[in-house]
Design a protein around this motif. Structure first.
Motif, PDB file in Angstrom:
ATOM      1  N   VAL A   1       1.631  17.553   9.942  1.00 13.24           N
ATOM      2  CA  VAL A   1       2.740  17.218   9.045  1.00 13.24           C
ATOM      3  C   VAL A   1       2.293  16.126   8.093  1.00 13.24           C
ATOM      4  CG1 VAL A   1       5.115  16.387   8.890  1.00 13.24           C
ATOM      5  CG2 VAL A   1       4.426  17.853  10.796  1.00 13.24           C
ATOM      6  N   LYS A   2       2.456  16.371   6.773  1.00 15.26           N
ATOM      7  CA  LYS A   2       2.068  15.409   5.765  1.00 15.26           C
ATOM      8  C   LYS A   2       3.268  14.555   5.362  1.00 15.26           C
ATOM      9  CE  LYS A   2      -1.598  18.314   3.798  1.00 15.26           C
ATOM     10  NZ  LYS A   2      -2.120  18.946   2.569  1.00 15.26           N
ATOM     11  N   SER A   3       2.988  13.285   5.038  1.00 16.13           N
ATOM     12  CA  SER A   3       4.060  12.367   4.633  1.00 16.13           C
ATOM     13  C   SER A   3       3.468  11.237   3.810  1.00 16.13           C
ATOM     14  CB  SER A   3       4.782  11.792   5.860  1.00 16.13           C
ATOM     15  OG  SER A   3       3.876  11.069   6.679  1.00 16.13           O
ATOM     16  N   THR A   4       4.359  10.518   3.137  1.00 15.85           N
ATOM     17  CA  THR A   4       3.972   9.363   2.323  1.00 15.85           C
ATOM     18  C   THR A   4       4.607   8.118   2.922  1.00 15.85           C
ATOM     19  OG1 THR A   4       3.876  10.730   0.341  1.00 15.85           O
ATOM     20  CG2 THR A   4       4.015   8.348   0.026  1.00 15.85           C
ATOM     21  N   LEU A   5       3.847   7.037   2.965  1.00 21.83           N
ATOM     22  CA  LEU A   5       4.334   5.786   3.543  1.00 21.83           C
ATOM     23  C   LEU A   5       4.019   4.645   2.590  1.00 21.83           C
ATOM     24  CD1 LEU A   5       5.597   4.420   6.060  1.00 21.83           C
ATOM     25  CD2 LEU A   5       3.262   4.069   6.899  1.00 21.83           C
ATOM     26  N   ILE A   6       5.007   3.779   2.362  1.00 22.39           N
ATOM     27  CA  ILE A   6       4.845   2.604   1.512  1.00 22.39           C
ATOM     28  C   ILE A   6       5.198   1.370   2.340  1.00 22.39           C
ATOM     29  CG2 ILE A   6       5.686   1.364  -0.521  1.00 22.39           C
ATOM     30  CD1 ILE A   6       6.189   4.031  -1.850  1.00 22.39           C
ATOM     31  N   GLY A   7       4.355   0.350   2.276  1.00 28.30           N
ATOM     32  CA  GLY A   7       4.653  -0.869   3.007  1.00 28.30           C
ATOM     33  C   GLY A   7       3.503  -1.855   2.996  1.00 28.30           C
ATOM     34  N   GLU A   8       3.654  -2.922   3.785  1.00 30.20           N
ATOM     35  CA  GLU A   8       2.649  -3.965   3.911  1.00 30.20           C
ATOM     36  C   GLU A   8       1.978  -3.858   5.279  1.00 30.20           C
ATOM     37  OE1 GLU A   8       4.306  -7.839   3.224  1.00 30.20           O
ATOM     38  OE2 GLU A   8       5.776  -7.067   1.808  1.00 30.20           O
ATOM     39  N   ILE A   9       0.684  -4.181   5.307  1.00 33.38           N
ATOM     40  CA  ILE A   9      -0.019  -4.253   6.587  1.00 33.38           C
ATOM     41  C   ILE A   9       0.344  -5.570   7.263  1.00 33.38           C
ATOM     42  CG2 ILE A   9      -2.268  -4.368   7.711  1.00 33.38           C
ATOM     43  CD1 ILE A   9      -3.400  -2.593   5.572  1.00 33.38           C
TER      44      ILE A   9
ATOM     45  N   TYR B   1       0.833  -1.200   0.000  1.00 36.21           N
ATOM     46  CA  TYR B   1       0.000   0.000   0.000  1.00 36.21           C
ATOM     47  C   TYR B   1       0.870   1.254   0.000  1.00 36.21           C
ATOM     48  CZ  TYR B   1      -3.840  -3.089   1.354  1.00 36.21           C
ATOM     49  OH  TYR B   1      -4.778  -4.089   1.402  1.00 36.21           O
ATOM     50  N   GLN B   2       0.272   2.321  -0.499  1.00 36.01           N
ATOM     51  CA  GLN B   2       0.866   3.657  -0.380  1.00 36.01           C
ATOM     52  C   GLN B   2      -0.147   4.543   0.341  1.00 36.01           C
ATOM     53  OE1 GLN B   2       3.005   5.408  -3.715  1.00 36.01           O
ATOM     54  NE2 GLN B   2       1.960   7.353  -3.390  1.00 36.01           N
ATOM     55  N   TRP B   3       0.280   5.078   1.479  1.00 37.76           N
ATOM     56  CA  TRP B   3      -0.586   5.934   2.296  1.00 37.76           C
ATOM     57  C   TRP B   3      -0.145   7.388   2.200  1.00 37.76           C
ATOM     58  CZ3 TRP B   3       1.072   1.155   4.015  1.00 37.76           C
ATOM     59  CH2 TRP B   3       0.084   0.236   4.389  1.00 37.76           C
ATOM     60  N   GLN B   4      -1.115   8.244   2.201  1.00 36.77           N
ATOM     61  CA  GLN B   4      -0.865   9.665   2.417  1.00 36.77           C
ATOM     62  C   GLN B   4      -1.312   9.962   3.850  1.00 36.77           C
ATOM     63  OE1 GLN B   4       0.747  11.503   0.249  1.00 36.77           O
ATOM     64  NE2 GLN B   4       0.755   9.841  -1.272  1.00 36.77           N
ATOM     65  N   LEU B   5      -0.369  10.433   4.673  1.00 35.34           N
ATOM     66  CA  LEU B   5      -0.632  10.613   6.099  1.00 35.34           C
ATOM     67  C   LEU B   5      -0.581  12.091   6.484  1.00 35.34           C
ATOM     68  CD1 LEU B   5       1.664   7.735   7.469  1.00 35.34           C
ATOM     69  CD2 LEU B   5      -0.756   7.595   6.865  1.00 35.34           C
ATOM     70  N   LYS B   6      -1.315  12.377   7.551  1.00 37.08           N
ATOM     71  CA  LYS B   6      -1.278  13.705   8.158  1.00 37.08           C
ATOM     72  C   LYS B   6      -1.408  13.506   9.663  1.00 37.08           C
ATOM     73  CE  LYS B   6      -3.551  18.238   8.157  1.00 37.08           C
ATOM     74  NZ  LYS B   6      -4.701  19.027   7.613  1.00 37.08           N
ATOM     75  N   ASP B   7      -0.309  13.768  10.398  1.00 39.11           N
ATOM     76  CA  ASP B   7      -0.315  13.473  11.832  1.00 39.11           C
ATOM     77  C   ASP B   7      -1.019  14.586  12.609  1.00 39.11           C
ATOM     78  OD1 ASP B   7       1.465  15.579  11.948  1.00 39.11           O
ATOM     79  OD2 ASP B   7       3.233  14.337  12.321  1.00 39.11           O
ATOM     80  N   GLN B   8      -0.995  14.454  13.954  1.00 41.36           N
ATOM     81  CA  GLN B   8      -1.718  15.393  14.817  1.00 41.36           C
ATOM     82  C   GLN B   8      -1.141  16.797  14.769  1.00 41.36           C
ATOM     83  OE1 GLN B   8      -1.310  14.183  18.910  1.00 41.36           O
ATOM     84  NE2 GLN B   8       0.813  13.526  18.633  1.00 41.36           N
ATOM     85  N   ASN B   9       0.104  16.937  14.307  1.00 42.13           N
ATOM     86  CA  ASN B   9       0.721  18.265  14.185  1.00 42.13           C
ATOM     87  C   ASN B   9       0.529  18.870  12.794  1.00 42.13           C
ATOM     88  OD1 ASN B   9       1.760  18.119  16.856  1.00 42.13           O
ATOM     89  ND2 ASN B   9       3.465  16.843  16.110  1.00 42.13           N
TER      90      ASN B   9
ATOM     91  N   PHE C   1       9.315  -1.510  11.141  1.00 40.56           N
ATOM     92  CA  PHE C   1       7.879  -1.506  11.378  1.00 40.56           C
ATOM     93  C   PHE C   1       7.457  -0.190  12.024  1.00 40.56           C
ATOM     94  CE2 PHE C   1       9.173  -5.857  11.150  1.00 40.56           C
ATOM     95  CZ  PHE C   1       8.148  -6.493  10.486  1.00 40.56           C
ATOM     96  N   ARG C   2       6.215   0.190  11.732  1.00 45.26           N
ATOM     97  CA  ARG C   2       5.720   1.466  12.227  1.00 45.26           C
ATOM     98  C   ARG C   2       4.216   1.377  12.454  1.00 45.26           C
ATOM     99  NH1 ARG C   2       6.086   7.085   8.686  1.00 45.26           N
ATOM    100  NH2 ARG C   2       4.508   8.269   9.832  1.00 45.26           N
ATOM    101  N   TRP C   3       3.760   1.875  13.609  1.00 52.33           N
ATOM    102  CA  TRP C   3       2.327   1.924  13.907  1.00 52.33           C
ATOM    103  C   TRP C   3       1.735   3.198  13.309  1.00 52.33           C
ATOM    104  CZ3 TRP C   3      -0.462  -2.001  15.581  1.00 52.33           C
ATOM    105  CH2 TRP C   3       0.138  -3.018  16.321  1.00 52.33           C
ATOM    106  N   VAL C   4       0.608   3.034  12.626  1.00 51.12           N
ATOM    107  CA  VAL C   4      -0.085   4.159  11.990  1.00 51.12           C
ATOM    108  C   VAL C   4      -1.531   4.166  12.464  1.00 51.12           C
ATOM    109  CG1 VAL C   4      -0.868   5.172   9.818  1.00 51.12           C
ATOM    110  CG2 VAL C   4       1.407   4.145   9.968  1.00 51.12           C
ATOM    111  N   MET C   5      -1.995   5.334  12.944  1.00 49.18           N
ATOM    112  CA  MET C   5      -3.385   5.494  13.366  1.00 49.18           C
ATOM    113  C   MET C   5      -4.294   5.651  12.142  1.00 49.18           C
ATOM    114  SD  MET C   5      -3.477   5.435  16.650  1.00 49.18           S
ATOM    115  CE  MET C   5      -2.503   5.756  18.106  1.00 49.18           C
ATOM    116  N   ALA C   6      -5.479   5.042  12.230  1.00 49.83           N
ATOM    117  CA  ALA C   6      -6.446   5.195  11.140  1.00 49.83           C
ATOM    118  C   ALA C   6      -6.865   6.654  10.981  1.00 49.83           C
ATOM    119  CB  ALA C   6      -7.662   4.308  11.409  1.00 49.83           C
ATOM    120  N   THR C   7      -6.826   7.419  12.091  1.00 46.64           N
ATOM    121  CA  THR C   7      -7.210   8.834  12.030  1.00 46.64           C
ATOM    122  C   THR C   7      -6.170   9.688  11.315  1.00 46.64           C
ATOM    123  OG1 THR C   7      -6.252   9.107  14.233  1.00 46.64           O
ATOM    124  CG2 THR C   7      -8.617   8.697  14.105  1.00 46.64           C
ATOM    125  N   ASP C   8      -4.936   9.163  11.165  1.00 46.11           N
ATOM    126  CA  ASP C   8      -3.877   9.914  10.483  1.00 46.11           C
ATOM    127  C   ASP C   8      -3.849   9.649   8.979  1.00 46.11           C
ATOM    128  OD1 ASP C   8      -3.169  10.896  12.930  1.00 46.11           O
ATOM    129  OD2 ASP C   8      -1.491   9.504  13.236  1.00 46.11           O
TER     130      ASP C   8
END
Length: 550
Positions: free
Chosen positions: A57-65, A47-55, A108-115
C-alpha cells in the motif's frame, strides 16, 4: 611511598578528584537537560515521504523527524513484520510528528526505513502553529479574506498579514476577558457576598437591598457593553481562513483565529532559524500553557514558583532567626533546651510529604476553616481560606525549611567573639540593643546562607505542594488589579508540579517529552537566579561587617 601515604597527600588528591568528578557530573547533567530542552525550539525540517508498506500500500506522509532508533530485525519478524528483502541485523525506524490531529488519530507515527520509497524537503510546506489541536502541516493554496479568495505570488505575504491581524484581535479579546470582564465578575461576586453578610447579621434593610440592586444593574449594563465588544472582536478575528492541502491530498479550511503562527521552515536561512529559536524561547517563558500543558508557555508556573518562594522566605526568616537567637543567647542549658534542639534536628529529617499532610490538616482545614467561620461566613459553604492556596503552601514550606535557617543562624552567632558583646555591654548598651545593632548584623551573612539553602530546597519541592495549593492549571494569578490586589488564598501553578504533570499525566507523552527537559532547565535557572541574588546580598553584608570581626 610510605612517607607519601603518611603525609596525607593521597587523600587530598582523592578528595580533589571526587569533587572534580562530581562537578563534571553535575555540569554534564545540566548540559544534557539544556540541550534536550532548548533544542525543542529549533525549527526542524519538514519532510515529505513516499511510503510503501509490507502489503504494497502506497501513501504520502508529511512531518518532522522526532526521534530514531535501530531495532533488531529478528524482533520485528517475530512481531509479524515481513520484509521484501532482508535488511540486515537491524532496521532503522523513525518517529515522525505528523500533527493534523483532527485528521490523523495520532500525532506521532513510527516509520520503518525499509518502507520509505523517497524523501524530500519541499519549500512550499508550511507548519501552522495553532491554539488547539496542535500543529498542522500542509501546502497553503489560498487565503479567504473577508469572503474573497487570494492566491498567487502574494499568497504568503497576505497569509502572514492576516494571521498577525487575527492574533492581535484574539489577544485583545483575551485581554478584555481577563481584565475588564473579569473585574466586573469579581465586583458582582463581592456585591453578592456583601449582601449575604448583611443578611446573616440581620442588617439587610430595604434601602440596602435597593442600593445593591442598583449597583448590580449598573454592573450588568457595563458587562453587556463589554460582552458585545468581546464578541465583536471574536467575530472579526474569525473572519478569515486559509485553505491547506494536507498529506492525503484533501483541502482543509483552517480558521485563522485558531492559527498563532505559520513558518516555511524548509526555506528559512540559518539566521532566520536563530531568530525563530529566540522567539520560541521567549514565547515559552512569557505565554500561558494550552493543550493540557503540552503546548504554549509556562509563565504562570514561573510566577507561582517565585512568588511562593519569596513569600516563604519572608515567613521563615524572622521565625528562624528569633528561634536561633533565643536558643543561643537566652535559653539556659537544660532538658527543655536539649529537647528543643533534638526536635529541630528531627524536623530536618521528616519526609516532605508528611509536611504536606500536616499543612493540609492544620493550616488548610483547621486554621483556614476557622478564618472562614470568623471572617468570611457569607462565603460558606464555599471556602475562602479553608481550601489549599499559596499562603498555606508558603507556610508549609516555611516549617519544612525552618531547621535549616535555625542551624545556620546559630552557627553564625557562635562565630561572633564574646568580646564584641562584652564591649557593647560595657559601653552601656542593653542586651537587646547589642543583639539588634551588633550581633544580628554580624550574623547576617550566616542568616543569608540559611536562606539560600532554604530557597534551594523549597523551590524544588513538589510532594507537599500537591496537597496544599498547587494545581495543574490556574486561570488567574495570585496578583491582579482587584482589591486587595494580592490574593493569598488562590491556588497557583509551580514549575516542579508542571514537570510532573507534563511528564507523567500528559495525554500525549511523546509531544510532552521535550517540554519536560525545557521546564526542568527553566526550574534550575530560576533556583540559580534566586540563589545568586541571595549570595550577592550575603557577600555585600559580609564585606560590610568584616571590620567588626577584627
Amino acid at each position: 611511598m610510605g612517607k607519601w601515604f603518611k603525609s596525607g597527600s593521597p587523600w587530598i588528591w582523592m578528595t580533589g578528584g571526587a569533587v572534580s568528578l562530581s562537578l563534571i557530573a553535575v555540569l554534564g547533567l545540566l548540559l544534557l537537560i539544556a540541550w534536550r530542552g532548548l533544542s525543542y525550539f529549533w525549527p526542524a525540517e519538514i519532510y515529505q515521504w513516499q511510503l510503501k508498506d509490507q502489503n504494497g500500500v502506497k501513501s504520502t506522509l508529511i512531518g518532522e523527524i522526532y526521534d530514531r532508533e535501530d531495532v533488531p530485525t529478528e524482533r520485528l519478524e517475530s512481531a509479524g513484520h515481513k520484509f521484501e528483502h532482508h535488511p540486515g541485523e537491524t532496521v532503522t525506524r523513525y518517529l515522525i510528528k505528523t500533527g493534523n490531529r483532527e485528521r490523523v488519530s495520532l500525532d506521532f507515527r513510527w516509520v520503518m526505513a525499509t518502507d520509505i520509497v523517497s524523501r524530500s524537503t519541499p519549500e512550499g510546506i508550511a507548519k501552522f502553529e495553532r491554539s488547539k489541536n496542535g500543529n498542522f502541516y500542509g501546502y497553503p493554496k489560498a487565503v479567504i479574506v473577508d469572503g474573497k479568495k487570494v492566491t498567487g505570488d502574494n499568497l504568503v505575504t497576505v497569509l502572514q498579514q492576516q494571521i498577525e491581524r487575527a492574533v492581535e484581535l484574539t489577544g485583545k479579546a483575551h485581554s478584555l476577558q481577563k481584565s475588564e470582564i473579569g473585574t466586573i465578575n469579581y465586583q458582582l461576586e463581592q456585591l453578592r457576598l456583601s449582601a449575604r453578610k448583611l443578611e446573616l447579621e440581620d442588617k439587610l434593610t430595604e434601602a440596602k437591598k435597593l442600593e445593591f440592586q442598583q449597583k448590580k444593574e449598573q454592573l450588568n449594563k457595563d458587562y453587556q457593553v463589554l460582552e458585545k465588544e468581546f464578541f465583536d472582536l471574536k467575530k472579526k478575528s474569525g473572519r478569515d481562513s486559509v485553505l491547506v492541502e494536507d498529506m492525503t491530498g484533501d483541502t482543509i479550511k483552517l480558521p485563522l483565529d485558531t492559527v498563532l503562527d505559520v513558518t516555511f521552515v524548509n526555506s528559512m536561512s540559518t539566521l532566520d532559524k536563530i531568530g525563530h529559536w529566540f522567539i520560541g524561547v521567549g514565547k515559552f517563558v512569557a505565554d500561558d500553557p494550552r493543550e493540557a500543558n503540552t503546548e504554549g508557555g509556562v509563565f504562570p508556573a514561573i510566577f507561582g514558583t517565585v512568588f511562593m518562594v519569596m513569600l516563604m522566605a519572608v515567613i521563615v526568616t524572622p521565625f528562624g532567626v528569633v528561634a536561633a537567637i533565643y536558643l543561643h543567647e537566652y535559653a539556659k542549658k537544660g532538658p527543655i533546651t536539649k529537647m528543643i534542639r533534638i526536635a529541630v534536628i528531627n524536623l530536618a529529617g521528616v519526609p516532605s510529604i508528611v509536611y504536606g499532610v500536616f499543612g493540609l490538616g492544620f493550616f488548610v482545614y483547621m486554621v483556614g476553616g476557622s478564618i472562614d467561620q470568623l471572617f468570611y461566613p457569607e462565603g460558606l459553604p464555599s471556602p475562602t481560606f479553608g481550601s489549599p492556596g499559596v499562603i498555606w503552601s508558603a507556610l508549609t514550606l516555611a516549617i519544612l525549611t525552618l531547621p535549616v535557617v535555625i542551624v545556620s543562624t546559630e552557627e553564625g552567632l557562635s562565630r561572633i567573639p564574646s568580646s564584641v558583646r562584652q564591649g557593647s555591654l560595657a559601653l552601656g548598651a542593653t542586651k537587646a540593643e547589642t543583639l539588634w545593632r551588633i550581633v544580628v548584623p554580624m550574623a547576617s551573612p550566616a542568616i543569608m546562607t540559611g536562606l539560600i539553602l532554604a530557597v534551594a530546597r523549597a523551590a524544588g519541592e513538589v510532594a507537599p505542594l500537591m496537597l496544599v495549593g498547587v494545581v495543574k492549571l490556574a486561570p488567574t494569578l495570585p496578583i491582579d488589579m482587584n482589591f486587595p490586589f494580592v490574593h493569598l488564598e488562590r491556588k497557583f501553578m509551580h514549575l516542579g508540579f508542571h514537570i510532573y504533570d507534563v511528564g507523567f499525566q500528559s495525554p500525549n507523552v511523546e509531544a510532552a517529552r521535550p517540554l519536560v527537559y525545557a521546564t526542568s532547565f527553566l526550574l534550575v535557572s530560576v533556583i540559580v537566579a534566586l540563589n545568586l541574588t541571595a549570595i550577592s546580598v550575603r557577600n555585600h553584608l559580609r564585606e560590610k561587617y568584616r571590620s567588626l570581626e577584627h
